[in-house]
Scaffold this motif. Structure first.
Motif, mmCIF file in Angstrom:
data_model
loop_
_atom_site.group_PDB
_atom_site.id
_atom_site.type_symbol
_atom_site.label_atom_id
_atom_site.label_comp_id
_atom_site.label_asym_id
_atom_site.label_seq_id
_atom_site.Cartn_x
_atom_site.Cartn_y
_atom_site.Cartn_z
ATOM 1 N N TYR A 221 6.486 6.970 -2.781
ATOM 2 C CA TYR A 221 5.436 6.374 -1.944
ATOM 3 C C TYR A 221 4.081 6.543 -2.614
ATOM 4 O O TYR A 221 3.996 7.014 -3.757
ATOM 5 C CB TYR A 221 5.479 6.944 -0.534
ATOM 6 N N ASN A 222 3.033 6.173 -1.882
ATOM 7 C CA ASN A 222 1.678 6.157 -2.424
ATOM 8 C C ASN A 222 1.226 7.544 -2.896
ATOM 9 O O ASN A 222 1.266 8.516 -2.131
ATOM 10 C CB ASN A 222 0.747 5.641 -1.320
ATOM 11 N N GLY B 156 1.756 2.315 -3.435
ATOM 12 C CA GLY B 156 0.601 2.921 -4.109
ATOM 13 C C GLY B 156 0.366 2.362 -5.488
ATOM 14 O O GLY B 156 1.150 1.544 -5.996
ATOM 15 N N LYS C 79 0.819 -1.201 0.000
ATOM 16 C CA LYS C 79 0.000 0.000 0.000
ATOM 17 C C LYS C 79 0.865 1.268 0.000
ATOM 18 O O LYS C 79 0.477 2.294 -0.559
ATOM 19 C CB LYS C 79 -0.894 -0.027 1.237
ATOM 20 N N ASP C 80 2.029 1.193 0.625
ATOM 21 C CA ASP C 80 2.887 2.376 0.695
ATOM 22 C C ASP C 80 3.547 2.723 -0.639
ATOM 23 O O ASP C 80 4.042 3.837 -0.821
ATOM 24 C CB ASP C 80 3.959 2.203 1.780
ATOM 25 N N ASP D 114 -8.825 6.076 -1.249
ATOM 26 C CA ASP D 114 -7.643 6.730 -0.682
ATOM 27 C C ASP D 114 -7.470 8.168 -1.163
ATOM 28 O O ASP D 114 -6.727 8.947 -0.567
ATOM 29 C CB ASP D 114 -6.369 5.954 -1.061
#
Ligand code: GTP
Ligand code: SPV
Ligand code: MN
Length: 609
Positions: free
Chosen positions: A473-474, A93, A90-91, A590
């Motif tokens: 990152y995401n 993305g 998830k980090d 998100d």
């Protein structure tokens, strides 16, 4: 275990242990710690000439400069082989390739095994940004490429001085491990002959943000191999910035002085090969305006004690797109490279020991060696230089470098520009209404793809903040970080944010706007807006200039074309809506609600229009 011959070393125990661990695994002939001296540089350059990687250019053309031709398969960043290996998927993305860090290491560590056999393993201590910064950002790149050493020396502050500071402070640093993946010993133990540009078909550009580590395998090309640049100063640094409350952005930094003496620092984010270096070196065509360069590719920004956003260029050199760089388009770049001390990769060479590329001069030379090493004449139906060929040149040679480049505190930013290549739809300039709207504009930035990355060229894609290939990152979290920066600040002290497009075309495919030095007319309007001298008109997409406020005195472009370049066309924007919707759908729940709200507002305004 047999000691590997080593020149240099360190008292930084953890670094010493890491270098030894890597050396034992990659098994080079020797290890050389890079001290950054001129003698060392001469040695490295001579080695590269002997290896056939470098051809020395004529001293009277480009002193102390070299020409290199890469393997034709190793000419650009490899985005499909670039990974963010955070612990949690998830980090990384939805916009990054991800693999579990342990799984990735299990795949890559065997590739590095013996990968430096027959070669020298160089250890390059470096710092991105100023050594005198409050919190200097150190790195060490291990590489088996002398080309990388020569290029890193131009692009970053490297060497003994940096290492000493790391030793004194027992510094934390980013560990960059790079191998071209071409050992000079075959599996059966036979010696392998070296080639001028060793590389491997298998390529991996991998980031472990939580461990501050980068592993790069198989490529010698700039953005894949000079690990201080995109890998560290953007991908890893964006993660540091998220955690520490600052910003690592793909932006040029320009100092602009108006005829009245007002000074404004302007940052600008444009995707790769979309005009950052050119704008950073702009020679204004309008009288009385002065432009100076602070940075051409990367900007690290943080709030200063006065609540304004301050930007630093963490780099030490320029790694610029060569084609299109000429005395008529970018005279400052030409003056910079003429001083020499530069590396030219995948451009053409002239018979008298100089370089040439498409757009350097109007008239084509009668004869060249092209980027494939073949004879080339103007009748040839091929380009002499690769579209992503590059000059690599020290930033302190830029004749109009701003003195503030040397200031570790950076420069206070008055405006941020976002831009891309769009043949249609996006007007020459639009001003955002506020920071949230600005974040929306930036998060939906779009551009036609270029030769700076492998893959199709000319395809429109979303490139949020011009950071799509560089976010560590995401992307949803990255947008949230941008919104948070806006909340943290006094709105009046935040930079004004503009969307620009130098690349809009007419029906025949010609550019509506002449670009380059003439872009100073758009910069002038921005300064007029910052200074509150001119009004702007509301539109569904943001604030547009009143036509009379764009200075067209002496501009050699028809009023009709200027009008078309500036035009907001509701029809074109309605066609854009489903594309933006598709893009946002990628992020699902998100996506920050504020951006969803901005899209709803845009949809509504465009329907009412
Ligand atoms: P990277 O270094 O890859 O990040 O690219 P960049 O954003 O620094 O782009 P650069 O300034 O090198 O420009 C890329 C190409 O766009 C070059 O061929 C330039 O000649 C061309 N270019 C830059 N500015 C303009 C402009 O205002 N108008 C037009 N038509 N072309 C431009
Ligand atoms: C880019 O592609 O944005 C560049 C060149 O500036 S590289 O360093 O290769 O990423
Ligand atoms: Mn550039």
């Amino acid at each position: 275990m047999q000691e590997i011959k080593t020149t240099g070393g360190t008292t930084h125990k953890e670094l010493d242990a890491w270098v030894k661990e890597v050396a034992a695994h990659v098994r080079p002939d020797e290890v050389v710690w890079i001290d950054g001296s001129d003698e060392e540089n001469e040695r490295i350059n001579n080695l590269l000439v002997e290896a056939g990687t470098f051809t020395k250019l004529a001293e009277d053309k480009k002193p102390n400069s070299y020409h290199a031709l890469s393997d034709p398969q190793d000419v650009a960043r490899v985005e499909d082989q670039t990974y963010i290996c955070s612990t949690e998927e998830k980090d990384a993305g939805p916009t990054n390739n991800w693999m579990d860090p342990e799984q990735m290491k299990a795949k890559l560590w065997p590739l590095f095994e013996g990968s430096m056999q027959g070669r020298t393993m160089y250890v390059i201590p470096f710092v991105m940004g100023h050594l005198e910064a409050e919190d200097p950002k150190f790195g060490v790149e291990i590489t088996d490429s002398a080309y990388v050493v020569a290029s890193m020396r131009i692009m970053a502050r490297i060497g003994r001085k940096i290492l000493s500071r790391m030793e004194e402070t027992d510094a934390v640093y980013v560990k960059g491990l790079h191998s071209v993946g071409a050992p000079l010993v075959a599996e059966d133990g036979q010696d392998v002959r070296d080639v001028p540009w060793p590389c491997n078909e298998t390529k991996y550009i991998v980031h472990f943000p939580e461990e501050l580590a980068i592993w790069s395998y198989g490529s010698g090309y700039g953005g894949n191999a000079l690990l201080g640049k995109k890998c560290y100063a953007l991908r890893i640094a964006s993660v540091m910035a998220r955690d520490e409350g600052w910003m690592a952005e793909h932006m040029l930094i320009l100092k602009l002085t108006s005829p009245e003496g007002e000074v404004h620092y302007i940052a600008g984010a444009f995707p790769s090969a979309c005009g950052k270096t050119n704008l950073a070196m702009i020679e204004p065509t309008i009288p009385g305006w002065k432009a100076e360069l602070v940075g051409d590719d990367i900007s690290w920004m943080r709030f200063g004690p006065d609540g304004r956003l301050y930007a630093v260029n963490p780099e030490f050199g320029l790694f610029g797109v060569a084609p299109g760089t000429g005395r008529d388009t970018n005279p400052v770049a030409i003056e910079t490279i003429e001083q020499g001390n530069s590396i030219f990769t995948n451009v053409a060479r002239t018979p008298d020991g100089d370089v040439w590329w498409e757009g350097m001069t109007q008239e084509k030379p009668a004869e060249l060696i092209d980027w494939h090493g073949q004879k080339w004449t103007p009748d040839s139906d091929q380009l002499s230089s690769h579209p992503n060929s590059r000059f690599c040149t020290p930033i302190n040679q830029v004749p109009n470098i701003a003195a503030e480049y040397e200031d570790p505190r950076g420069v206070p930013i008055s405006a941020i520009m976002f831009g891309g290549r769009r043949k249609t739809t996006v007007p020459l300039v639009t001003e955002s209404r506020d920071w949230q709207h600005a974040t929306f504009i930036a998060s939906t930035l779009s551009s036609e793809t270029t030769a700076a990355a492998t893959g199709a060229v000319g395809v429109v894609r979303r490139d949020p903040m011009a950071m799509l290939p560089f976010m560590g990152y995401n992307a949803s979290d990255y947008f949230a970080h941008w919104l948070q920066i806006g909340k943290q600040a006094d709105a009046a002290k935040l930079p004004k944010v503009f969307l620009v497009n130098w690349f809009r075309r007419d029906e025949d495919g010609g550019f509506l706007w002449p670009g380059f030095g003439e872009n100073s007319r758009v910069l002038k309007w921005m300064v007029d807006r910052i200074e509150g001298r001119v009004d702007a008109q509301e539109s569904p997409i943001g604030l547009l200039p009143m036509p009379q406020d764009i200075d067209t005195d002496g501009l050699d472009t028809s009023t009709e074309d200027v009008t078309k370049a500036l035009a907001f066309d509701p029809e074109e924007w309605r066609a854009e809506l489903p594309l933006i919707r598709d893009w946002f759908d990628k992020f699902g729940a998100d996506l920050p609600g504020a951006l969803e709200d901005e899209l709803a507002t845009l949809e509504q305004r465009l329907t009412e229009e």
